[in-house]
Design a protein around this motif. Sequence first.
Motif, PDB file in Angstrom:
ATOM      1  N   TRP A   1       0.830  -1.210   0.000  1.00 44.21           N
ATOM      2  CA  TRP A   1       0.000   0.000   0.000  1.00 44.21           C
ATOM      3  C   TRP A   1       0.862   1.257   0.000  1.00 44.21           C
ATOM      4  O   TRP A   1       0.470   2.297  -0.538  1.00 44.21           O
ATOM      5  CB  TRP A   1      -0.942   0.029   1.217  1.00 44.21           C
ATOM      6  N   LEU A   2       2.053   1.165   0.584  1.00 45.36           N
ATOM      7  CA  LEU A   2       2.912   2.352   0.693  1.00 45.36           C
ATOM      8  C   LEU A   2       3.666   2.642  -0.597  1.00 45.36           C
ATOM      9  O   LEU A   2       4.328   3.674  -0.697  1.00 45.36           O
ATOM     10  CB  LEU A   2       3.893   2.179   1.850  1.00 45.36           C
ATOM     11  N   ARG A   3       3.539   1.783  -1.583  1.00 48.45           N
ATOM     12  CA  ARG A   3       4.176   2.055  -2.869  1.00 48.45           C
ATOM     13  C   ARG A   3       3.397   3.097  -3.666  1.00 48.45           C
ATOM     14  O   ARG A   3       3.918   3.703  -4.588  1.00 48.45           O
ATOM     15  CB  ARG A   3       4.322   0.770  -3.667  1.00 48.45           C
ATOM     16  N   THR A   4       2.140   3.283  -3.313  1.00 52.72           N
ATOM     17  CA  THR A   4       1.320   4.256  -4.046  1.00 52.72           C
ATOM     18  C   THR A   4       0.669   5.291  -3.132  1.00 52.72           C
ATOM     19  O   THR A   4      -0.046   6.167  -3.618  1.00 52.72           O
ATOM     20  CB  THR A   4       0.198   3.542  -4.823  1.00 52.72           C
ATOM     21  N   ARG A   5       0.919   5.176  -1.837  1.00 46.77           N
ATOM     22  CA  ARG A   5       0.277   6.090  -0.894  1.00 46.77           C
ATOM     23  C   ARG A   5       1.319   6.624   0.084  1.00 46.77           C
ATOM     24  O   ARG A   5       2.257   5.930   0.443  1.00 46.77           O
ATOM     25  CB  ARG A   5      -0.805   5.365  -0.103  1.00 46.77           C
ATOM     26  N   ARG A   6       1.095   7.822   0.518  1.00 45.56           N
ATOM     27  CA  ARG A   6       2.010   8.446   1.469  1.00 45.56           C
ATOM     28  C   ARG A   6       1.506   8.203   2.882  1.00 45.56           C
ATOM     29  O   ARG A   6       0.342   8.491   3.199  1.00 45.56           O
ATOM     30  CB  ARG A   6       2.083   9.945   1.186  1.00 45.56           C
TER      31      ARG A   6
END
Length: 120
Positions: free
Chosen positions: A102-107
């Motif tokens: 999830w952290l690959r596309t969200r901050r």
Amino acid sequence: MIQGEFDEIGQLFFEIELIAANGEKLPVTALLDTGSTEWLAINDQDLEALEWSLLSGRNIVTGMGEASFNSYSGKVVLDTQEFTVEAVAGSEFPEIILGLPWLRTRRLVVDFPERLLTLG
């Protein structure tokens, strides 16, 4: 962007929705675990209610070593967006876990002094 909450030991929790095969949306609290390489990990019993489609069985490295899990195709609502993700299921997961993908596309913003936790 969604706001989350810290627990007493500093774990990161977010409210998400799981979408059952019949379309019903189930709000749940999920633990964000940056040590998990899976999109979503869920307990077998929770998965039964969702009736998600079985994809395969595969081995996954966990904090306790390598283990075999079944994987499923499931739908998740995060930040008002619906996603189809692969979820692994097992009795070893006491909570619903959101993993590192999830952290690959969200901050992720974590500010303990300000009690601020956001994902989006």
